[in-house]
Write a protein that holds these residues in place. Structure first.
Motif, PDB file in Angstrom:
ATOM      1  N   LEU A  23      18.951  46.006  32.062  1.00  0.00           N
ATOM      2  CA  LEU A  23      19.133  47.295  32.500  1.00  0.00           C
ATOM      3  C   LEU A  23      20.143  47.660  31.467  1.00  0.00           C
ATOM      4  CD1 LEU A  23      22.184  47.245  35.023  1.00  0.00           C
ATOM      5  CD2 LEU A  23      21.427  45.154  33.671  1.00  0.00           C
ATOM      6  N   SER A  24      20.211  49.085  31.327  1.00  0.00           N
ATOM      7  CA  SER A  24      21.146  49.896  30.179  1.00  0.00           C
ATOM      8  C   SER A  24      20.380  49.423  28.660  1.00  0.00           C
ATOM      9  CB  SER A  24      22.317  49.098  30.372  1.00  0.00           C
ATOM     10  OG  SER A  24      23.185  49.741  31.286  1.00  0.00           O
ATOM     11  N   TYR A  25      18.982  49.392  28.870  1.00  0.00           N
ATOM     12  CA  TYR A  25      18.373  49.111  27.450  1.00  0.00           C
ATOM     13  C   TYR A  25      18.763  47.892  26.887  1.00  0.00           C
ATOM     14  CZ  TYR A  25      15.820  53.631  27.594  1.00  0.00           C
ATOM     15  OH  TYR A  25      15.048  54.654  27.787  1.00  0.00           O
ATOM     16  N   ALA A  26      18.924  46.667  27.778  1.00  0.00           N
ATOM     17  CA  ALA A  26      19.492  45.520  27.362  1.00  0.00           C
ATOM     18  C   ALA A  26      18.521  44.670  26.461  1.00  0.00           C
ATOM     19  CB  ALA A  26      20.025  44.556  28.263  1.00  0.00           C
ATOM     20  N   ALA A  27      17.243  44.656  26.788  1.00  0.00           N
ATOM     21  CA  ALA A  27      16.169  44.148  26.399  1.00  0.00           C
ATOM     22  C   ALA A  27      15.464  45.103  24.926  1.00  0.00           C
ATOM     23  CB  ALA A  27      14.971  43.785  27.025  1.00  0.00           C
ATOM     24  N   ASP A  28      14.501  46.042  25.611  1.00  0.00           N
ATOM     25  CA  ASP A  28      13.896  46.988  24.519  1.00  0.00           C
ATOM     26  C   ASP A  28      15.099  47.872  24.056  1.00  0.00           C
ATOM     27  OD1 ASP A  28      11.514  46.038  24.992  1.00  0.00           O
ATOM     28  OD2 ASP A  28      10.954  47.237  26.555  1.00  0.00           O
ATOM     29  N   GLY A  29      15.296  48.093  22.661  1.00  0.00           N
ATOM     30  CA  GLY A  29      16.287  48.689  22.435  1.00  0.00           C
ATOM     31  C   GLY A  29      17.571  47.905  22.087  1.00  0.00           C
ATOM     32  N   GLY A  30      17.619  46.895  22.538  1.00  0.00           N
ATOM     33  CA  GLY A  30      18.765  45.948  22.489  1.00  0.00           C
ATOM     34  C   GLY A  30      18.494  44.679  21.865  1.00  0.00           C
ATOM     35  N   LEU A  31      18.613  43.578  22.780  1.00  0.00           N
ATOM     36  CA  LEU A  31      18.355  42.291  22.417  1.00  0.00           C
ATOM     37  C   LEU A  31      17.200  41.939  21.526  1.00  0.00           C
ATOM     38  CD1 LEU A  31      19.871  39.443  22.371  1.00  0.00           C
ATOM     39  CD2 LEU A  31      18.805  38.983  24.639  1.00  0.00           C
ATOM     40  N   TYR A  32      15.913  42.421  22.253  1.00  0.00           N
ATOM     41  CA  TYR A  32      14.707  42.276  21.751  1.00  0.00           C
ATOM     42  C   TYR A  32      14.646  43.272  20.418  1.00  0.00           C
ATOM     43  CZ  TYR A  32       9.412  42.365  21.367  1.00  0.00           C
ATOM     44  OH  TYR A  32       8.081  42.067  21.007  1.00  0.00           O
ATOM     45  N   ALA A  33      14.383  42.523  19.268  1.00  0.00           N
ATOM     46  CA  ALA A  33      14.692  43.194  17.913  1.00  0.00           C
ATOM     47  C   ALA A  33      13.444  43.988  17.352  1.00  0.00           C
ATOM     48  CB  ALA A  33      14.683  42.065  16.823  1.00  0.00           C
ATOM     49  N   GLU A  34      12.751  44.432  18.118  1.00  0.00           N
ATOM     50  CA  GLU A  34      11.633  45.548  17.943  1.00  0.00           C
ATOM     51  C   GLU A  34      12.277  46.831  17.553  1.00  0.00           C
ATOM     52  OE1 GLU A  34       8.963  47.106  16.576  1.00  0.00           O
ATOM     53  OE2 GLU A  34       7.658  45.828  17.672  1.00  0.00           O
ATOM     54  N   LEU A  35      11.894  47.447  16.588  1.00  0.00           N
ATOM     55  CA  LEU A  35      12.545  48.817  16.146  1.00  0.00           C
ATOM     56  C   LEU A  35      11.674  50.139  16.477  1.00  0.00           C
ATOM     57  CD1 LEU A  35      14.013  47.556  12.548  1.00  0.00           C
ATOM     58  CD2 LEU A  35      15.159  47.964  14.933  1.00  0.00           C
ATOM     59  N   VAL A  36      10.384  49.799  16.997  1.00  0.00           N
ATOM     60  CA  VAL A  36       9.659  50.744  17.369  1.00  0.00           C
ATOM     61  C   VAL A  36       9.749  51.135  18.639  1.00  0.00           C
ATOM     62  CG1 VAL A  36       7.338  51.817  17.243  1.00  0.00           C
ATOM     63  CG2 VAL A  36       8.033  50.769  15.302  1.00  0.00           C
ATOM     64  N   GLN A  37       9.698  52.180  19.300  1.00  0.00           N
ATOM     65  CA  GLN A  37       9.733  52.608  20.625  1.00  0.00           C
ATOM     66  C   GLN A  37       8.516  53.008  21.040  1.00  0.00           C
ATOM     67  OE1 GLN A  37      12.271  55.078  24.131  1.00  0.00           O
ATOM     68  NE2 GLN A  37      12.657  55.318  22.022  1.00  0.00           N
ATOM     69  N   ASN A  38       8.068  52.481  22.169  1.00  0.00           N
ATOM     70  CA  ASN A  38       6.754  52.999  22.801  1.00  0.00           C
ATOM     71  C   ASN A  38       5.578  52.486  21.732  1.00  0.00           C
ATOM     72  OD1 ASN A  38       4.617  53.991  24.485  1.00  0.00           O
ATOM     73  ND2 ASN A  38       5.168  56.164  23.826  1.00  0.00           N
ATOM     74  N   ARG A  39       5.799  51.300  21.179  1.00  0.00           N
ATOM     75  CA  ARG A  39       4.755  50.983  20.198  1.00  0.00           C
ATOM     76  C   ARG A  39       3.320  51.088  20.560  1.00  0.00           C
ATOM     77  NH1 ARG A  39       6.610  44.634  19.736  1.00  0.00           N
ATOM     78  NH2 ARG A  39       5.952  44.081  21.883  1.00  0.00           N
ATOM     79  N   SER A  40       3.037  50.824  21.798  1.00  0.00           N
ATOM     80  CA  SER A  40       1.695  50.687  22.018  1.00  0.00           C
ATOM     81  C   SER A  40       0.936  51.949  23.092  1.00  0.00           C
ATOM     82  CB  SER A  40       1.044  49.427  22.624  1.00  0.00           C
ATOM     83  OG  SER A  40       2.018  49.130  23.886  1.00  0.00           O
ATOM     84  N   PHE A  41       1.805  52.943  22.888  1.00  0.00           N
ATOM     85  CA  PHE A  41       1.495  54.163  23.667  1.00  0.00           C
ATOM     86  C   PHE A  41       1.475  54.120  25.131  1.00  0.00           C
ATOM     87  CE2 PHE A  41      -0.223  53.952  19.502  1.00  0.00           C
ATOM     88  CZ  PHE A  41       0.500  55.100  18.831  1.00  0.00           C
TER      89      PHE A  41
END
Length: 639
Positions: A35-53
């Motif tokens: 929650l609060s973007y703790a994973a995507d955009g946070g702990l998970y290091a991926e820098l691209v948002q919505n990477r697979s559309f």
């Protein structure tokens, strides 16, 4: 349970003897929920948002498959762009982008991604770019990848040429020479043709422990520095989901990331599922924390459909005809974690790169569920099978969302009926509650279920909030024979996307801040013991709920650790019974955290409050002055 004023001796008034009792070795840990973007955009290091559309309006009303993407036509280039689903990389990842380059112009035609509030990079570091492409026209197409700022300055670049023959994964490394934020990633085709594009990724090579598909190094290290004995994941309300169709299914989160099934988040955004159960287990292993995965108890969240806003009950139960399959999923989870490599799910763990079992000991069933007949029936179905087939697994049950009330009472009644080993209590209460409930666990029945305090916080990040939590944590240590585990919640929050406050760690794309609550949790967790020593600290006859203390021993080192809390307005004299402790060493360290009650640490200011470490002479324990608004942790060397 009755509420009483804490006796400052560190135990109930009935027990005046100085004795030692064994307490849980897993007492203080962490709880992670996306929650609060703790994973995507946070702990998970991926820098691209919505990477697979895969974003859609069901995630957020104004979202679609091109959210965070921009169609780039520059230098007289032109063509068309569309989202397709006829021939995806994998059926679990159905959408992809089709780029028709009619004229690539001088600079190329393509797409750019803005990341999560911009892409942040550091000078001297390298970033792994990858993408799945399908060349749909006869001739190879040169592709340029760039990181650019708003002015068009290029911070890193790579080029490659496409090949025919179906979907192919392309990998490049971008080296960055300057630190920057608010960058965008550009993917540009440099010749006419048709390209299908999916799973566009940019990952820092510097992930935590260098793990592939890994974690943001600084945030993961911040959690590791707590030295948690366990980690509960992946939630929280996230687990039982917003309706049955949104229930978190662990099998959707393993395997190659392009084959995982993404879904809406109950906190009203999107889960890429890049951070899945394999990554959770690896992280636990990397930081020395026992994994505590939680699965839904066959029912959705009672707040499904936002019914918490109007007081309704949105809980729904899986059809009973589906329960056998669901229970098998839970059994398969245990096999995935602990099974041999020649078992079906142990083989999948091994295929992911980890033939050694994860040594799973705990499984949580349910999360603060409404105590209904639907819940109780399905919980019992799951519990009975897990208990019979895996007696080595300790099941953690649930007794509702609050420390009192009907769900709590009914939950404990149900737990006692089934003889559940551990139940999960939650409380988000005002600071005064933590002070007045210091004796909460003194009277718990030691012959019944143990307790996991899975979520607690005192509704703020000021020093006074943290100190009242510290006072309560001394009672957790004192009752470590019945309280098996405890974890502050929530753990992480992106400062621009907070779904809940307070949180233990706030962060943005470039840094994080240790709240005062973080320092309190750390001072307790890195100074855990495995036995509690009663009646060591006294406050010269003063009885006040703002004063609290505990004393534990770490049998591995022989160290004795004393924690003293003063959440009051004036300094207080304390006395520590050295004779009872049989202290031989004069060597000790003092960690002290103190300040003004309304001070806090924030992202945008220099830290106001940090623990101060100093050498300490044990002779002064005979009359130690405890400063107002302070936590003192005294660690005496054993050997």
């Amino acid at each position: 349970m009755a509420t009483t004023v804490f006796a400052q001796s560190g135990n109930s008034e009935k027990d005046k003897s100085t004795t030692t009792k064994t307490i849980s070795p897993d007492l203080f840990g962490v709880f992670f929920e996306d929650l609060s973007y703790a994973a995507d955009g946070g702990l998970y290091a991926e820098l691209v948002q919505n990477r697979s559309f895969e974003y859609s309006a069901s995630d957020k009303k104004d979202w679609n498959s091109l959210t965070a993407w921009e169609y780039i036509t520059q230098g007289y280039s032109y063509g068309t762009l569309s989202i397709e689903s006829a021939h995806p990389v994998h059926p679990n990842n159905p959408h992809y982008l089709l780029l028709n380059i009619e004229d690539s112009g001088q600079e190329g035609l393509g797409i750019s991604n803005s990341g999560y509030d911009g892409i942040t990079v550091k000078a001297g570091e390298q970033y792994n770019f990858s993408v799945y492409l399908q060349q749909l026209s006869p001739n190879p197409i040169p592709v340029t990848v760039q990181l650019r700022d708003k002015k068009g300055t290029v911070y890193g670049a790579a080029t490659f040429i496409t090949e025919s023959g179906g979907w192919k994964k392309y990998n490049n490394v971008l080296t960055v020479n300057q630190t920057a934020d608010s960058l965008k990633l550009f993917v540009l085709a440099k010749k006419p043709g048709k390209l299908a594009i999916d799973e566009v990724s940019l990952f820092p090579q510097n992930t935590f422990k260098g793990e592939a598909n890994g974690l943001r190094a600084d945030l993961a290290q911040a959690i590791a520095d707590l030295q948690p004995k366990f980690m509960r994941f992946p939630g929280g309300c996230l687990v039982h989901g917003d309706g049955l169709g949104n229930m978190y299914r662990w099998k959707n989160t393993i395997g190659p990331v392009e084959q995982r099934i993404q879904q809406r988040n109950i906190w009203n955004y999107h889960q890429s599922i890049g951070l899945g159960f394999y990554e959770y287990f690896r992280f636990c292993e990397d930081i020395g924390a026992k994994p505590l995965p939680v699965v839904a108890a066959g029912v959705s969240c009672q707040n499904s459909g936002g019914t918490w806003r109007i007081g309704g009950i949105g809980q729904k139960g899986l059809p009973l005809t589906d329960m056998q399959g669901y229970i098998q999923d839970v059994l398969d989870l245990i096999e995935y974690a602990n099974g041999p490599v020649n078992s079906k799910w142990g083989a999948q763990r091994a295929a992911a790169g980890h033939p050694k079992p994860f040594n799973l000991q705990y499984v949580g069933i349910g999360n603060e569920d409404k105590q209904t007949d639907d819940f109780r029936l399905r919980f019992k179905m799951i519990y009975d099978v897990v208990k019979a087939k895996h007696p080595e697994i300790t099941v953690v049950g649930t007794v509702g969302p609050s420390p009192s009330g009907d769900d709590y009472d009914q939950g404990w009644k149900f737990a006692n009926l089934l003889n559940i080993p551990i139940v999960d209590e939650h409380f988000y209460e005002r600071p005064e509650w933590f002070l007045s409930n210091n004796a909460r666990y003194d009277t718990y029945n030691r012959k019944k279920s143990e307790v996991y305090i899975g979520e607690y916080a005192s509704q703020g990040n000021d020093l006074i909030n943290a100190l009242t939590e510290a006072a309560f944590m001394t009672s957790i240590e004192r009752n470590g024979d019945v309280v098996r585990m405890a974890s502050y919640a929530p753990l992480l929050a992106n400062s621009k996307h907070t779904s809940w406050n307070p949180n233990l760690i706030y962060f943005n794309n470039s840094k994080w801040v240790p709240t005062v609550n973080y320092y309190v949790q750390q001072l307790f967790s890195v100074n855990q013991g495995d036995s509690y020593i009663r009646n060591v600290v006294t406050f010269n006859g003063i009885t006040d709920s703002t004063l609290a203390a505990s004393c534990v021993k770490d049998s591995r080192t022989g160290d004795i650790i004393i924690k003293i809390v003063n959440a009051g307005t004036t300094a207080t004299s304390s006395k520590i019974d050295l004779k009872a402790l049989n202290i031989q060493s004069k060597k000790a360290k003092l960690n002290i955290l103190k300040g003004n009650p309304n001070d806090k640490n924030t992202l945008n200011e220099p830290l106001k409050l940090v623990p101060i470490v100093s050498d300490f002479d044990t002779k002064t324990l005979n009359n130690y002055t405890v400063p107002a608004y302070s936590l003192s942790v005294i660690r005496i060397k054993g050997r």
